[in-house]
Design an enzyme around this catalytic site. Structure first.
Site, short mmCIF file in Angstrom:
data_model
loop_
_atom_site.label_atom_id
_atom_site.label_comp_id
_atom_site.label_asym_id
_atom_site.label_seq_id
_atom_site.Cartn_x
_atom_site.Cartn_y
_atom_site.Cartn_z
N SER A 1 10.55 0.22 3.89
CA SER A 1 9.39 -0.35 3.20
C SER A 1 8.12 0.29 3.73
O SER A 1 8.07 0.77 4.87
CB SER A 1 9.32 -1.86 3.43
OG SER A 1 8.92 -2.15 4.76
N ASP A 2 7.10 0.31 2.88
CA ASP A 2 5.77 0.60 3.40
C ASP A 2 5.40 -0.54 4.35
O ASP A 2 6.01 -1.61 4.32
CB ASP A 2 4.77 0.72 2.26
CG ASP A 2 3.51 1.48 2.64
OD1 ASP A 2 3.27 1.65 3.86
OD2 ASP A 2 2.77 1.91 1.74
N TRP A 3 4.41 -0.31 5.17
CA TRP A 3 4.09 -1.27 6.23
C TRP A 3 3.68 -2.62 5.62
O TRP A 3 2.63 -2.76 5.00
CB TRP A 3 2.98 -0.71 7.10
CG TRP A 3 3.44 0.10 8.27
CD1 TRP A 3 2.95 0.02 9.54
CD2 TRP A 3 4.48 1.09 8.33
NE1 TRP A 3 3.61 0.92 10.38
CE2 TRP A 3 4.55 1.57 9.66
CE3 TRP A 3 5.36 1.62 7.40
CZ2 TRP A 3 5.45 2.55 10.06
CZ3 TRP A 3 6.26 2.60 7.79
CH2 TRP A 3 6.31 3.05 9.10
N GLY A 4 4.56 -3.63 5.80
CA GLY A 4 4.29 -4.97 5.30
C GLY A 4 4.63 -5.19 3.84
O GLY A 4 4.29 -6.23 3.27
N ALA A 5 5.32 -4.22 3.20
CA ALA A 5 5.60 -4.33 1.77
C ALA A 5 6.84 -5.16 1.45
O ALA A 5 7.03 -5.57 0.31
CB ALA A 5 5.75 -2.94 1.15
#
Length: 492
Positions: free
Chosen positions: A39-43
């Site tokens: 995932s993208d950071w926090g996605a």
């Protein structure tokens, strides 16, 4: 590629990090991707993303906590096979990269590579795009140019990159535009620098003064234009920076009013004004471009940007960059302008395939600068186009000549269109290109191979990529709007 990162946004109502159609059906099954998906950071939003194709939550676990994963397995929303597949993909990547075989710290590698500056400089040289050069003002002649006035915020605070994740923590050595221009000009020139953030002085490595610098006050965004009037040429460095252009936000299309005012004032005071624009894409230029003879779009040039710009201005390097996007006259001309996010922050993509130059071809509008455009200090000719069928596609060949007096590089661009098709297709689409360096008077035959995929389109009926039999128009040129030759190719 061994890993793919999912985006933050939703597609058709589902977050990309938990979108089974994108991650499972397309990426892993149709494309056969064997690496890991992070995932993208926090996605990552839910633990069920594990069942939908997400293998690794970054930068730390919030949804993929052990207790949440175990509870989801017990509830049946995540299967043990989903967890096993995610672990297998992560381990496969770790093994393939050698992470489990040895310590990953290599003490022998220097933090700053000796090769990096040279490589960064070569990239910067190739990236600069010359958009306008009326009267062949460039390249500057060192024997005739004795005084240069340098203006603008980006002359000293030159941005090496855009903001957010695309920007390095800091280049080990960063040569700004002013210093690059001064170094390229040499000791015999007098430079005036008029900027809000002008340095007190510049020095050579031996400690001797590099230039006589005149720093004037800036009042209400308009500088004292005495040095512009007196200079042989004036260079105005404007554009965007890390504080304006980056991820997670939109930025204005127009330049800050102070920068536009600066361009207009300097160009009025000195008819030999060169404008240098930083930016990751187009900015509004139509309102002031007729006032300036020379315009360069330089993107973000990294740590050696100043050196590269100086070399291009004085002709040590012949510019060969080309636009990788269409530059609009007005934001409303852009094919996607009507489809910006609505009040619910939703984008509907009604333009479909007709974005960028494809949309301009469909609407009949003329962009300020077309896709693929870029000038040179020499002139090129393309002749004798020949398109032949190949076992898996086609071969495109033509002669490219340097008809000027300077060595330079031409970018040969191949476009393909299918005028008669059961589905609506763009007029032309870029399918291949080649950059060729030529000496004055040199001619070279350039061949570009187009695989069968160059003629395919996605069939919404058959849910796959197909080549529909018929006539294809193969075109070759030096921009999307400058076609030197075309030929019809019949494919079964």
């Amino acid at each position: 590629a061994w890993s793919v990162m999912t985006a933050h946004n939703l597609v058709r109502g589902e977050h990309c990090s938990g979108n089974a159609h994108l991650l499972q059906e397309i990426l892993k099954k149709e494309w056969g991707f064997e690496g890991l998906v992070m995932s993208d950071w926090g996605a990552c939003k839910t633990v069920e993303s594990l069942a939908h194709g997400l293998d690794l939550e970054m930068p730390f676990a919030r949804s993929f906590l052990p207790q949440k994963v175990n509870a989801a397995i017990q509830a049946g929303s995540v299967k043990q096979a989903d967890l096993d597949d995610a672990v297998r993909r992560i381990l496969r990547t770790a093994v393939a990269m050698g992470f489990l075989d040895r310590p990953q710290t290599v003490a022998s590698l220097p933090r700053i590579s000796k090769e990096s500056p040279g490589f960064a400089l070569e990239v910067a040289r190739n990236a600069i795009v010359l958009l306008k050069n009326d009267g062949a003002l460039l390249p500057l002649n060192r024997a005739k140019i004795k005084r240069i006035a340098v203006y603008g915020p980006n002359s000293v605070k030159t941005p090496p990159c855009g903001g957010g994740s695309g920007c390095a923590s800091g280049a080990p050595q960063h040569r700004n535009f002013l210093k690059g221009i001064v170094n390229a000009g040499g000791q015999g020139m007098v430079f005036s620098s008029v900027t809000n953030t002008a340095p007190d002085h510049w020095f050579l490595d031996n400690g001797k003064p590099l230039l006589k610098e005149v720093v004037n006050s800036v009042t209400n965004g308009v500088p004292d234009l005495g040095p512009a009037r007196e200079a042989d040429v004036a260079v105005v460095c404007v554009g965007l920076n890390t504080g304006v252009e980056g991820e997670n936000r939109d930025r204005p299309f127009i330049l800050p009013p102070e920068q536009k005012q600066l361009i207009e004032a300097v160009s009025k005071a000195n008819p030999h004004t060169i404008v240098v624009v930083n930016g990751g894409a187009a900015v509004e230029m139509a309102s002031w471009i007729q006032q300036v003879p020379v315009l360069l779009h330089v993107w973000y040039l990294g740590q050696e940007g100043g050196t590269a710009l100086g070399e291009v201005l004085f002709g040590d390097v012949n510019p060969s960059g080309r636009l990788c996007s269409t530059f609009d006259r007005a934001l409303s001309d852009n094919p996607a302008a009507a489809n910006c996010p609505d009040e619910h922050n939703v984008v509907h993509y009604k333009e479909g395939l007709f974005y960028g130059y494809r949309g301009y071809d469909q609407s009949g509008k003329s962009p300020l600068f077309p896709f693929g455009f870029g000038l040179s200090y020499t002139t090129f000719k393309m002749d004798n186009l020949k398109v032949e069928k190949a076992s898996d596609g086609a071969r495109v060949a033509m002669e490219v000549s340097n008809a000027g007096s300077r060595a330079g590089a031409q970018v040969v661009q191949v476009y393909v269109g299918q005028p008669k098709c059961s589905v609506e297709r763009p007029l032309r689409e870029l399918k291949g290109f080649a950059k060729v360096m030529l000496q004055p008077g040199e001619t070279r035959r350039v061949e570009i191979v187009l695989p069968r995929s160059s003629f395919e389109y996605w069939s919404p009926v058959k849910k796959g990529w197909i080549v529909e039999p018929g006539d294809f128009v193969v075109e070759v040129g030096d921009s999307e709007r400058s076609i030197a030759g075309r030929q019809v190719l019949l494919l079964p």
